[in-house]
Every structure is written in C-alpha cells, then in structure tokens.
Enzyme design. Structure first.
Site, short mmCIF file in Angstrom:
data_model
loop_
_atom_site.label_atom_id
_atom_site.label_comp_id
_atom_site.label_asym_id
_atom_site.label_seq_id
_atom_site.Cartn_x
_atom_site.Cartn_y
_atom_site.Cartn_z
N GLY A 30 -14.26 21.65 23.32
CA GLY A 30 -13.75 22.86 23.48
C GLY A 30 -12.81 23.47 22.25
O GLY A 30 -12.76 23.03 21.09
N ILE A 31 -11.64 23.91 22.73
CA ILE A 31 -10.48 24.26 21.98
C ILE A 31 -10.03 23.15 20.91
O ILE A 31 -9.59 23.51 19.80
CB ILE A 31 -9.51 25.08 22.59
CG1 ILE A 31 -10.04 26.42 23.48
CG2 ILE A 31 -8.40 25.49 21.76
CD1 ILE A 31 -9.25 26.87 24.44
N ASP A 74 -8.40 11.89 23.26
CA ASP A 74 -9.01 12.46 24.31
C ASP A 74 -9.13 11.33 25.32
O ASP A 74 -9.48 10.11 24.98
CB ASP A 74 -10.15 12.78 24.14
CG ASP A 74 -10.73 13.80 25.11
OD1 ASP A 74 -10.74 15.28 24.67
OD2 ASP A 74 -11.45 13.61 26.08
N ARG A 112 -5.90 30.72 40.94
CA ARG A 112 -5.48 29.77 40.10
C ARG A 112 -4.02 29.48 40.19
O ARG A 112 -3.04 29.76 39.31
CB ARG A 112 -5.55 30.36 38.47
CG ARG A 112 -6.93 30.89 38.34
CD ARG A 112 -7.68 29.56 37.58
NE ARG A 112 -8.87 29.78 37.10
CZ ARG A 112 -10.11 29.98 37.68
NH1 ARG A 112 -10.10 29.72 39.17
NH2 ARG A 112 -11.14 30.08 37.18
N TYR A 125 -2.46 26.20 38.63
CA TYR A 125 -2.81 26.45 37.11
C TYR A 125 -1.72 27.42 36.62
O TYR A 125 -1.14 27.00 35.51
CB TYR A 125 -4.18 26.80 37.05
CG TYR A 125 -4.71 26.93 35.62
CD1 TYR A 125 -4.69 25.73 34.62
CD2 TYR A 125 -4.70 28.38 35.02
CE1 TYR A 125 -4.99 26.12 33.47
CE2 TYR A 125 -5.15 28.41 33.84
CZ TYR A 125 -5.33 27.18 32.94
OH TYR A 125 -5.76 27.23 31.54
N LYS A 133 1.08 26.64 33.67
CA LYS A 133 1.13 27.31 32.20
C LYS A 133 2.37 28.13 32.21
O LYS A 133 2.72 28.34 30.93
CB LYS A 133 -0.15 27.97 32.07
CG LYS A 133 -1.66 27.32 32.09
CD LYS A 133 -1.67 26.35 30.92
CE LYS A 133 -2.82 25.70 30.75
NZ LYS A 133 -2.78 24.62 29.84
N VAL A 153 -12.15 31.43 27.53
CA VAL A 153 -12.62 31.02 26.19
C VAL A 153 -13.90 30.66 26.79
O VAL A 153 -14.11 29.75 27.53
CB VAL A 153 -11.85 30.10 25.67
CG1 VAL A 153 -12.26 29.82 24.19
CG2 VAL A 153 -10.14 30.74 25.14
N SER A 194 -16.13 23.58 29.62
CA SER A 194 -15.44 23.35 30.98
C SER A 194 -15.39 25.09 31.72
O SER A 194 -15.72 25.07 32.73
CB SER A 194 -14.11 22.87 30.73
OG SER A 194 -13.41 23.82 30.46
#
Ligand code: NAD
Length: 257
Positions: free
Chosen positions: A28-29, A49, A156, A159, A163, A192, A196
C-alpha cells in the site's frame, strides 16, 4: 470524466543521502513511499512491517533494509533505534481500520485501534526523535485520514477518533520541536486504492457499497493511488518542505469539499 493519476515524481534526488524509516512498508501507501524515498536518492530506507512474507518482496533492493516488527512493540522499536542511528525521516504509516459504530465497538477494538494507530507513533517518535534533535534536523510524517477532525465517516468511529488523535499528536510534537530543526506534519488521505481498501470493500454490506460508489463518483471520479500519497510524503520528507511543521495535509481529490 475521471482525472488521471500523476506518475511517480520525476525529479529524482530530493532526498539525496537521507536515512529514512517507514512503517507498514510491505504494501500500500507505505510500500509506494519506501520505494519513492529510494528513487529520490535516500541512502537507507528501513522498511518495517509485521508481515514477514510481504517484506521479503523488498529484500535485496539496494538501499532497503527490512525489519519484521509489530509497531505496538515498544521494546523492539527502542532496540531498532539503537541498531539504525542517524535517521533523518520517520514516516509513521501503520494503521488499522476498524469498521463499526460506537455501539458495536468493543473495548478490545478501541484499545487495539489506539495501540496500532496512535501509541505506535508515540513509541517511534520517542525512539527516533532524540538523534534528530541532536543533529537539529529531521522530518516526521504521521499518517492520519480524512476520517478524523476533517470528516465523520459512517462505521469508522474508533478509526476516526485515532486519526484525530494523530493530528493532535503531530501538532504537539511540532510545537515542542519548532525551534530545534525537526519538523512534524500529518497526511490525511481520503480512500486510497490499496489492497486493504479493496478487501474492506468486499466485506461491506450493500448499503456501504452504495457509500463506496458515492465516494468513487465524487469530484475527481476515482480514488487516490498509493503513489499520489507517496509523492506528497516525498515532498514533506525533503528540504523543499522546510517551512512546514504541524501542518495538516489533506489529499482527497475533493472528498472533503
Ligand atoms: P494496508 O492496510 O494496505 O497495508 C498496511 C501494512 O501495514 C501491511 O503490510 C501490514 O502488514 C502492515 N501492518 C499492519 N499492522 C501492523 C503492525 N501492527 N505492525 C507493523 N506493520 C503492520 O495499508 P494502506 O491502505 O496503505 O494504509 C496505510 C495507512 O494509511 C494506514 O495508517 C491507514 O489508516 C492510512 N489511510 C489509508 C487509506 C486507504 O484508503 N487505504 C485512507 C486514509 C488513510
């Protein structure tokens, strides 16, 4: 009509000689950013990771050192800081997306989300900031999301809370370091197109699929690519971003408009 994604940044050398560390670097990113840092001339990219198998796909690339580590492991992170010194750029990318409203979020979900998304950054910054302060030079980039103080997103809750906390953490670190040569900024992407994200879409109930179609139909008519977020991170890591600290970088194709 949907706009076209930008290619990888085309002026290599902006990170010449910099020593970088990226979490969630196997896909991913994080992966796109680790590879972009290298293309821009970084002399070292430590790719952290938890997924050993995926990390193997980065092994053998000159300039990349892989490290199989859980970002919740404070002891392991402190040991890593002893192993790799003089880091110039820290990209705290790791994050976990819990799906649920406040009523379905258990205490376990809540604590796990905060541990992966926020406490991990506390560990990494505590471990790597001292040597940046000694050199009076460094760039810390923290990964937040449009789901934060910027927008409420359905299902969310925890989440978005984590954030939003990342934005507060970033501003606090930036304020404390503002006279010491270390910058700390935060990146807030809208959805994005990562592995995932695609998996999450497959899990969703029909009503949420409508929501995803709504996102994809909005303004630019497509999701961001991991490379587009990586391009922003290259800028923030580079000396070109020397007057940015404590700043919130929304990258959303108009999602928050
Ligand atoms: P991803 O979920 O595709 O990949 C995440 C990587 O993190 C994986 O390689 C995984 O093995 C690793 N990882 C997971 N838990 C870990 C842990 N405890 N320790 C170490 N590594 C761990 O990633 P992505 O979609 O590119 O998202 C990266 C970051 O960007 C996250 O913080 C996410 O919240 C944020 N973000 C993503 C989107 C999106 O739509 N993809 C949007 C906004 C923000």
């Amino acid at each position: 009509m949907a706009s076209s994604p930008a290619p990888a940044a085309s002026t290599p050398g902006r990170l010449k000689g910099k020593r970088c560390i990226v979490t969630a670097a196997a896909q991913g990113i994080g992966r796109a950013t680790a590879l972009s840092f290298l293309r821009e001339g970084a002399s070292l990219v430590v790719a952290v990771d938890i997924n050993k198998e995926k990390l193997k796909t980065l092994e053998g690339i000159p300039g990349i050192v892989t490290k199989n580590l859980d970002v919740r492991d404070g002891v392991g992170i402190r040991a890593l800081a002893q192993e790799v010194k003089d880091i110039d750029v820290l990209f705290n990318c790791a994050g976990y997306v819990h799906q649920g409203c406040i009523l379905s979020t258990t205490e376990e979900h809540w604590d796990f989300s905060f541990d992966v998304n926020v406490k991990s950054m506390y560990h990494f910054i505590q471990a790597f900031l001292p040597s940046m302060l000694e050199k009076r030079q460094g760039s810390i980039i923290n990964m937040s999301s449009a789901a934060s103080t910027l927008r409420g997103i359905e299902q969310r809750t925890v989440y978005g809370a984590t954030k939003a906390a990342v934005i507060g953490l970033t501003k606090g670190v930036a304020r404390d370091c503002v006279r010491n040569g270390v910058r700390c900024n935060v990146v807030c992407p809208a959805p994005v197109a990562t592995e995932s994200y695609k998996e999450r879409c497959q899990d969703l109930e029909d009503s949420d699929k409508d929501h995803i179609e709504y996102i994809e139909g909005k303004l630019m008519g497509r999701l961001a690519t991991p490379q587009e977020v990586a391009n922003l991170c290259v800028y923030l890591a580079s000396d070109e971003a020397s007057y940015h600290t404590g700043n919130v970088f929304t990258i959303d194709g108009g999602f928050c408009l």
